[in-house]
Design an enzyme around this catalytic site. Structure first.
Site, PDB file in Angstrom:
ATOM      1  N   ARG A   1       0.928  -0.994   0.099  1.00 18.72           N
ATOM      2  CA  ARG A   1       0.062  -0.119  -0.109  1.00 18.72           C
ATOM      3  C   ARG A   1       0.904   1.157   0.070  1.00 18.72           C
ATOM      4  NH1 ARG A   1      -2.365  -0.399   4.652  1.00 18.72           N
ATOM      5  NH2 ARG A   1      -0.927   1.198   5.515  1.00 18.72           N
TER       6      ARG A   1
ATOM      7  N   TYR B   1     -13.126  20.376 -14.663  1.00 16.36           N
ATOM      8  CA  TYR B   1     -13.612  19.049 -14.794  1.00 16.36           C
ATOM      9  C   TYR B   1     -14.612  19.041 -14.003  1.00 16.36           C
ATOM     10  CZ  TYR B   1     -13.655  13.930 -14.121  1.00 16.36           C
ATOM     11  OH  TYR B   1     -14.152  12.649 -13.909  1.00 16.36           O
TER      12      TYR B   1
ATOM     13  N   ASP C   1      -3.748  21.548 -12.307  1.00 21.89           N
ATOM     14  CA  ASP C   1      -4.077  20.332 -13.149  1.00 21.89           C
ATOM     15  C   ASP C   1      -3.527  20.377 -14.475  1.00 21.89           C
ATOM     16  OD1 ASP C   1      -5.715  18.306 -14.459  1.00 21.89           O
ATOM     17  OD2 ASP C   1      -7.492  18.428 -13.462  1.00 21.89           O
TER      18      ASP C   1
ATOM     19  N   LYS D   1      -5.379   9.520 -18.693  1.00 22.78           N
ATOM     20  CA  LYS D   1      -5.347  10.278 -19.814  1.00 22.78           C
ATOM     21  C   LYS D   1      -4.336  10.091 -20.692  1.00 22.78           C
ATOM     22  CE  LYS D   1      -9.648  11.451 -18.318  1.00 22.78           C
ATOM     23  NZ  LYS D   1      -9.552  11.348 -17.078  1.00 22.78           N
TER      24      LYS D   1
END
Length: 379
Positions: free
Chosen positions: A46, A98, A170, A195
């Protein structure tokens, strides 16, 4: 080291046990320790995994940063950044961003006492009107999703630094190939790796990159404690995708330009959003902070109601009607009912996200096929 070389080699070394050129998929949850605490840097996957670490080092190099963290999604990365804040803090952000970012800001973190100001950041000076003693962060997209607003990162960074705030950018729409916000003063760069970086529509992932070691440690604590970390298989897929990022982005940009020029004077198009046009708002900023103008384009259909917009969106054969962007395949999206459906109608329309707007993610297919598909769909 130049970008293409970093994309292929950064963070990656031949496997010391076998000599494997590709970073192995360390499909393990835990690691042998010689003695309690003697773990050679790996305890539990993790928090740390060798495949993911190679990816994080590569991502950091692509953004000219010292540190990188990979998350199980772009929203997981966004969530981690917001957890740097506390109740009563305020964030300045754009009015066109977004839909998932808007949703997590207004529906999740606003409930914990964090206040968000959604502004048109075309002129950076507007920030000064909203900064107060509670302001802690400025979060921007550039180009924005979906109206392709261009925000001056360097100008905003100058204002933010003078006020001792944190600047988060971003960079998903541009990718590290076209733009490196840290070079213009950003503290954190966020990507939906799903993306352009992944590039093949087969992985969901996010990432944060930064230079400040203390900030990295704070974010790593959140990353490890909250657990939104990706597995080694997805990390391997993204490392493989990155190796062709520079080649793919060149093709996206070439095709994007051709599609934009085809659509600019099309009789069915009322307005086009693409930062490569000299009459696009803040084109001169894009020309300065981006290396090219990318493959993301939005159009407003002339005189089309919602039904006609749906008909056209469903009429493509090569472009696929789907969520997401940045893959090798061309996609068409109706933001008002898809990616931005969580934003109230009056709010999104005020930002230009109207019902007859379509967003195109121009892929790397043969340009003649893409133009023919546009011609037929718009007929």
């Amino acid at each position: 080291m130049k970008f293409a070389t970093k994309a292929i080699h950064a963070g990656q070394h031949p496997d010391p046990s076998t000599g494997a050129v590709m970073t192995p998929i360390y499909q393990t949850s835990t690691y042998w320790q010689k003695a309690p605490g003697d773990n050679q840097g790996y305890e539990y996957s993790r928090g740390t995994n060798p495949t993911r670490k190679a990816l994080e080092d590569c991502l950091a190099a692509l953004e000219n940063a010292k540190f990188g963290l990979a998350f199980s999604s772009g929203m997981g990365a966004t969530d981690a950044v917001m957890k740097l804040l506390k109740p009563g803090d305020e964030v300045i952000t754009g009015n066109d961003l977004y839909g998932g970012s808007y949703r997590i800001f207004t529906k999740i973190f606003a409930n914990y006492g964090i206040k968000f100001h959604f502004l048109n950041l075309h002129d950076p000076e507007i920030i000064n009107e909203y900064v107060n003693e509670n302001t802690k962060m400025v979060w921007i997209e550039t180009p924005t999703n979906p109206t392709m607003q261009v925000v001056d990162i360097a100008a905003i960074s100058k204002i933010v630094k003078a006020k001792n705030l944190m600047l988060v950018v971003d960079n998903t729409f541009a990718s590290p190939y076209l733009q490196n916000p840290i070079d213009f003063g950003a503290d954190i760069v966020m990507h939906s790796v799903t993306k352009y970086i992944g590039g093949h529509s087969d992985v969901v992932m996010g990432a944060l990159m930064m230079n400040d070691e203390d900030l990295y440690k704070r974010l790593w604590f959140i990353y490890n404690s909250c657990g939104a970390t990706p597995g080694p298989m997805d990390s391997f897929f993204v490392l493989r995708g990155i190796k062709t990022l520079h080649l793919r982005m060149k093709a996206h940009c070439e095709n994007g330009r051709a599609v934009a020029e085809f659509l600019k004077d099309h009789p069915k198009v009322e307005r086009i959003f693409w930062p490569g046009f000299t009459d696009h708002p803040n084109h001169h900023i894009a020309a300065n902070q981006m290396r090219d103008f990318g493959g993301m384009i939005s159009i407003v259909l002339k005189g089309a109601d919602l039904q006609e917009t749906f008909r056209i969106a469903s009429n493509f054969k090569v472009f696929t009607l789907a969520e997401s962007l940045g893959g090798v395949e061309s996609l068409i999206n109706h933001p008002a009912t898809m990616t931005h459906a969580s934003i109230p109608k009056e709010t999104r329309e005020a930002a230009g996200v109207v019902d007859n707007l379509l967003r195109l993610s121009v892929g790397v297919e043969d340009i003649e096929d893409l133009l023919e598909d546009l011609k037929n769909a718009l007929s």
